[in-house]
Design a protein around this motif. Structure first.
Motif, PDB file in Angstrom:
ATOM      1  N   GLY A  90       0.780  -1.241   0.000  1.00  0.00           N
ATOM      2  CA  GLY A  90       0.000   0.000   0.000  1.00  0.00           C
ATOM      3  C   GLY A  90       0.803   1.278   0.000  1.00  0.00           C
ATOM      4  N   TRP A  91       2.108   1.200  -0.315  1.00  0.00           N
ATOM      5  CA  TRP A  91       2.883   2.441  -0.402  1.00  0.00           C
ATOM      6  C   TRP A  91       2.269   3.316  -1.494  1.00  0.00           C
ATOM      7  CZ3 TRP A  91       8.897   1.941   0.364  1.00  0.00           C
ATOM      8  CH2 TRP A  91       9.145   1.198   1.515  1.00  0.00           C
ATOM      9  N   GLU A  92       2.236   4.618  -1.216  1.00  0.00           N
ATOM     10  CA  GLU A  92       1.559   5.541  -2.128  1.00  0.00           C
ATOM     11  C   GLU A  92       2.581   6.474  -2.779  1.00  0.00           C
ATOM     12  OE1 GLU A  92      -1.957   7.069  -0.423  1.00  0.00           O
ATOM     13  OE2 GLU A  92      -2.165   8.720  -1.847  1.00  0.00           O
ATOM     14  N   PHE A  93       2.469   6.642  -4.109  1.00  0.00           N
ATOM     15  CA  PHE A  93       3.427   7.468  -4.851  1.00  0.00           C
ATOM     16  C   PHE A  93       2.691   8.606  -5.537  1.00  0.00           C
ATOM     17  CE2 PHE A  93       5.011   3.213  -4.404  1.00  0.00           C
ATOM     18  CZ  PHE A  93       6.304   3.422  -3.936  1.00  0.00           C
ATOM     19  N   ASP A  94       3.278   9.806  -5.453  1.00  0.00           N
ATOM     20  CA  ASP A  94       2.635  10.945  -6.118  1.00  0.00           C
ATOM     21  C   ASP A  94       3.020  10.984  -7.602  1.00  0.00           C
ATOM     22  OD1 ASP A  94       5.159  12.060  -6.308  1.00  0.00           O
ATOM     23  OD2 ASP A  94       4.829  13.595  -4.781  1.00  0.00           O
ATOM     24  N   SER A  95       2.554  12.003  -8.317  1.00  0.00           N
ATOM     25  CA  SER A  95       2.776  12.040  -9.761  1.00  0.00           C
ATOM     26  C   SER A  95       4.241  12.255 -10.131  1.00  0.00           C
ATOM     27  CB  SER A  95       1.905  13.120 -10.401  1.00  0.00           C
ATOM     28  OG  SER A  95       2.252  14.374  -9.858  1.00  0.00           O
ATOM     29  N   GLN A  96       5.067  12.640  -9.132  1.00  0.00           N
ATOM     30  CA  GLN A  96       6.519  12.745  -9.375  1.00  0.00           C
ATOM     31  C   GLN A  96       7.230  11.437  -9.058  1.00  0.00           C
ATOM     32  OE1 GLN A  96       7.379  15.741 -10.694  1.00  0.00           O
ATOM     33  NE2 GLN A  96       5.174  16.078 -10.450  1.00  0.00           N
ATOM     34  N   ILE A 102       2.822   5.504   3.688  1.00  0.00           N
ATOM     35  CA  ILE A 102       2.924   4.067   3.950  1.00  0.00           C
ATOM     36  C   ILE A 102       1.854   3.770   4.998  1.00  0.00           C
ATOM     37  CG2 ILE A 102       4.376   2.243   4.939  1.00  0.00           C
ATOM     38  CD1 ILE A 102       6.804   3.611   3.730  1.00  0.00           C
ATOM     39  N   PRO A 103       0.862   2.943   4.671  1.00  0.00           N
ATOM     40  CA  PRO A 103      -0.316   2.855   5.535  1.00  0.00           C
ATOM     41  C   PRO A 103      -0.047   2.331   6.943  1.00  0.00           C
ATOM     42  CG  PRO A 103      -0.394   1.227   3.754  1.00  0.00           C
ATOM     43  CD  PRO A 103       0.756   2.128   3.462  1.00  0.00           C
ATOM     44  N   TYR A 104       1.045   1.591   7.158  1.00  0.00           N
ATOM     45  CA  TYR A 104       1.294   1.026   8.483  1.00  0.00           C
ATOM     46  C   TYR A 104       2.336   1.840   9.267  1.00  0.00           C
ATOM     47  CZ  TYR A 104       4.771  -1.286   5.443  1.00  0.00           C
ATOM     48  OH  TYR A 104       5.735  -1.564   4.513  1.00  0.00           O
ATOM     49  N   PHE A 105       2.695   3.026   8.735  1.00  0.00           N
ATOM     50  CA  PHE A 105       3.589   3.913   9.486  1.00  0.00           C
ATOM     51  C   PHE A 105       2.736   4.854  10.339  1.00  0.00           C
ATOM     52  CE2 PHE A 105       8.043   4.544   7.408  1.00  0.00           C
ATOM     53  CZ  PHE A 105       8.267   3.176   7.443  1.00  0.00           C
ATOM     54  N   PRO A 106       3.151   5.073  11.592  1.00  0.00           N
ATOM     55  CA  PRO A 106       2.470   6.113  12.359  1.00  0.00           C
ATOM     56  C   PRO A 106       2.645   7.471  11.675  1.00  0.00           C
ATOM     57  CG  PRO A 106       4.126   4.958  13.686  1.00  0.00           C
ATOM     58  CD  PRO A 106       4.238   4.428  12.305  1.00  0.00           C
ATOM     59  N   LEU A 111       9.090   9.175   6.310  1.00  0.00           N
ATOM     60  CA  LEU A 111       8.987   8.200   5.216  1.00  0.00           C
ATOM     61  C   LEU A 111      10.374   7.933   4.630  1.00  0.00           C
ATOM     62  CD1 LEU A 111       5.849   9.709   3.454  1.00  0.00           C
ATOM     63  CD2 LEU A 111       5.963   7.491   4.626  1.00  0.00           C
ATOM     64  N   PRO A 112      10.611   6.694   4.161  1.00  0.00           N
ATOM     65  CA  PRO A 112      11.902   6.435   3.514  1.00  0.00           C
ATOM     66  C   PRO A 112      11.978   7.181   2.186  1.00  0.00           C
ATOM     67  CG  PRO A 112      10.422   4.584   3.186  1.00  0.00           C
ATOM     68  CD  PRO A 112       9.706   5.552   4.091  1.00  0.00           C
ATOM     69  N   CYS A 113      13.178   7.378   1.701  1.00  0.00           N
ATOM     70  CA  CYS A 113      13.349   8.031   0.408  1.00  0.00           C
ATOM     71  C   CYS A 113      13.190   6.968  -0.678  1.00  0.00           C
ATOM     72  CB  CYS A 113      14.733   8.675   0.367  1.00  0.00           C
ATOM     73  SG  CYS A 113      14.985   9.582  -1.149  1.00  0.00           S
ATOM     74  N   ALA A 114      11.988   6.797  -1.162  1.00  0.00           N
ATOM     75  CA  ALA A 114      11.708   5.779  -2.183  1.00  0.00           C
ATOM     76  C   ALA A 114      11.129   6.486  -3.397  1.00  0.00           C
ATOM     77  CB  ALA A 114      10.719   4.753  -1.634  1.00  0.00           C
ATOM     78  N   GLN A 115      11.778   6.341  -4.518  1.00  0.00           N
ATOM     79  CA  GLN A 115      11.430   7.122  -5.704  1.00  0.00           C
ATOM     80  C   GLN A 115      11.243   6.208  -6.904  1.00  0.00           C
ATOM     81  OE1 GLN A 115      11.337  10.640  -5.747  1.00  0.00           O
ATOM     82  NE2 GLN A 115      10.602  10.481  -7.865  1.00  0.00           N
ATOM     83  N   ALA A 116      10.065   6.266  -7.534  1.00  0.00           N
ATOM     84  CA  ALA A 116       9.840   5.537  -8.785  1.00  0.00           C
ATOM     85  C   ALA A 116      10.186   6.475  -9.935  1.00  0.00           C
ATOM     86  CB  ALA A 116       8.387   5.087  -8.881  1.00  0.00           C
ATOM     87  N   ARG A 117      10.809   5.954 -10.989  1.00  0.00           N
ATOM     88  CA  ARG A 117      11.118   6.813 -12.145  1.00  0.00           C
ATOM     89  C   ARG A 117       9.807   7.187 -12.849  1.00  0.00           C
ATOM     90  NH1 ARG A 117      14.840   5.835 -17.618  1.00  0.00           N
ATOM     91  NH2 ARG A 117      14.148   7.791 -18.556  1.00  0.00           N
ATOM     92  N   THR A 118       9.687   8.451 -13.206  1.00  0.00           N
ATOM     93  CA  THR A 118       8.505   8.885 -13.978  1.00  0.00           C
ATOM     94  C   THR A 118       8.952   9.282 -15.384  1.00  0.00           C
ATOM     95  OG1 THR A 118       8.741  11.164 -13.219  1.00  0.00           O
ATOM     96  CG2 THR A 118       7.293   9.734 -11.932  1.00  0.00           C
TER      97      THR A 118
END
Ligand code: FES
Ligand SMILES: [Fe+2]
Length: 374
Positions: A90-96, A102-106, A111-118
């Motif tokens: 359930g990690w959520e990524f914005d348009s960038q 992350i739904p199970y993080f308080p 948040l970790p630095c996790a980046q999908a290539r766009t």
């Protein structure tokens, strides 16, 4: 792709079959109406897997199809508002492409630095386009121009194509006006002659003289009164990686090519016709019905015949890539040079020089008869 390096010094047609794409162009991936708001779908450009989604505001985005957490395909996820949510954790990524939840993080946890290539994405001419190359080049490389789009007086027919063949085979089919023989049962065209040919690093311009004497002539209103036969000029402009062709001022075809993989290609074609039919039929609610009728009763039949030939060509290439062939149309050789050059120059030239162009006279020293090499 390694193959082309190995093939240096080989005939140009063999190199054309082995090259990859120059990614620094806009490629069509879907018809705009194939991706609805809130929907995410998968696409492929030359073995790069993409997740394409339309957000709540109707804007289309493209991200690599691999979640930065553990690599699950993001096209299996869900669209939440303007963001894409991975189906696994359930990690959520914005348009960038940045992880924004992350739904199970308080709530207070960083948040970790996790980046999908766009990938740069845009919609034009009813098509979704993606730029798979260097992001900084996306604005320098415009989309192909389609001046007839949305203009009154032109009737548009969208023609989808899907081929199990390398894009060079498909592109040669479009440049090759000498295959009217294949379409003889459909009363296509006959007696072609190559009139003019020019090539530079970016494309090929070929003019052919072609005669029509049957169904196509009637449909397009080519013949003079009392006769269906007509001789016209067909202009074919290949500007890597797409085509714009015109039959004088009677019809135009814009063929946008999507190389999916080494043996798979799609096309998104926009055909513009001036039909001798009443305006209420051409622009009213029946227009889309008429589009389907023209597509299915005429052009799909031509396309199916072409598909069989292209896939047959690919099958024999795959069985024996070293088999020799004899090409006699200088326009095809010019096209192969562009396709090979666009790929090989991309590898060896620094970015600043990738835009240079030099004229290469065609045909070369060979003797030419009737537009053909002899
Ligand atoms: S793999 Fe995507 S959220 Fe875990
Ligand atoms: Fe054809």
């Amino acid at each position: 792709m390694e193959a082309s390096a190995v093939l240096k010094g080989q005939p140009i047609y063999r190199r054309a079959r082995a090259v990859g794409i120059n990614p620094n162009y806009w490629y069509p991936i879907f018809w705009a109406d194939q991706v609805r708001s809130g929907e995410v779908v998968s696409a492929q450009i030359w073995d790069t897997s993409l997740a394409v989604y339309r957000d709540a505001q109707g804007i289309v985005h493209t991200v690599e199809d691999a979640c930065p957490h553990k690599g699950v395909e993001l096209h299996r996820g869900e669209v939440h508002g303007n963001n894409l949510v991975c189906p696994y954790h359930g990690w959520e990524f914005d348009s960038q492409g940045s992880c924004v939840g992350i739904p199970y993080f308080p709530k207070e946890q960083k948040l970790p630095c996790a980046q999908a290539r766009t990938y740069p994405t845009q919609e034009a001419y009813g098509i979704i386009w993606v730029f798979p190359g260097a992001v900084e080049l996306a604005e320098q490389h415009p989309l192909p121009e389609v001046p007839q789009y949305g203009q009154p007086g032109w009737f548009m027919v969208r023609i989808p194509g899907h081929f199990q063949a390398h894009f060079s085979i498909c592109n040669e089919n479009t440049m090759d006006v000498f295959h009217g023989f294949l379409h003889k049962d459909l009363q296509g065209w006959y007696d072609p002659k190559l009139l003019n040919l020019k090539q530079d690093d970016h494309g090929v311009a070929a003019d052919y003289q072609v005669s029509y004497d049957g169904f196509l002539s009637k449909l397009l209103g080519l013949g003079k009164k009392g006769s269906d036969s007509a001789t016209r000029t067909v202009s074919i402009r290949y500007r890597y990686p797409h085509y714009a062709t015109a039959l004088e001022s009677v019809s135009s075809l814009y063929l946008m090519r999507l190389p999916v993989g080494p043996q798979e290609t799609k096309s998104f074609s926009l055909l513009f016709l001036k039909l001798p039919l009443p305006q209420w039929l051409l622009s009213g609610p029946l227009a889309r019905v008429l589009e389907k009728v023209i597509l299915n009763t005429v052009f799909i039949k031509f396309l199916h015949q072409d598909v069989e030939m292209m896939e047959s060509e690919q099958r024999n290439y795959s069985i024996d890539p070293k088999r020799n062939y004899v090409e006699v149309n200088p326009a095809i050789i010019a096209l192969q040079r562009v396709i090979v050059g666009q790929y090989e120059n991309l590898e060896k030239l620094p970015k600043s020089q990738q835009e240079t162009s030099k004229e290469s006279p065609i045909p070369p020293s060979q003797e030419v008869s009737n537009g053909m090499l002899v």
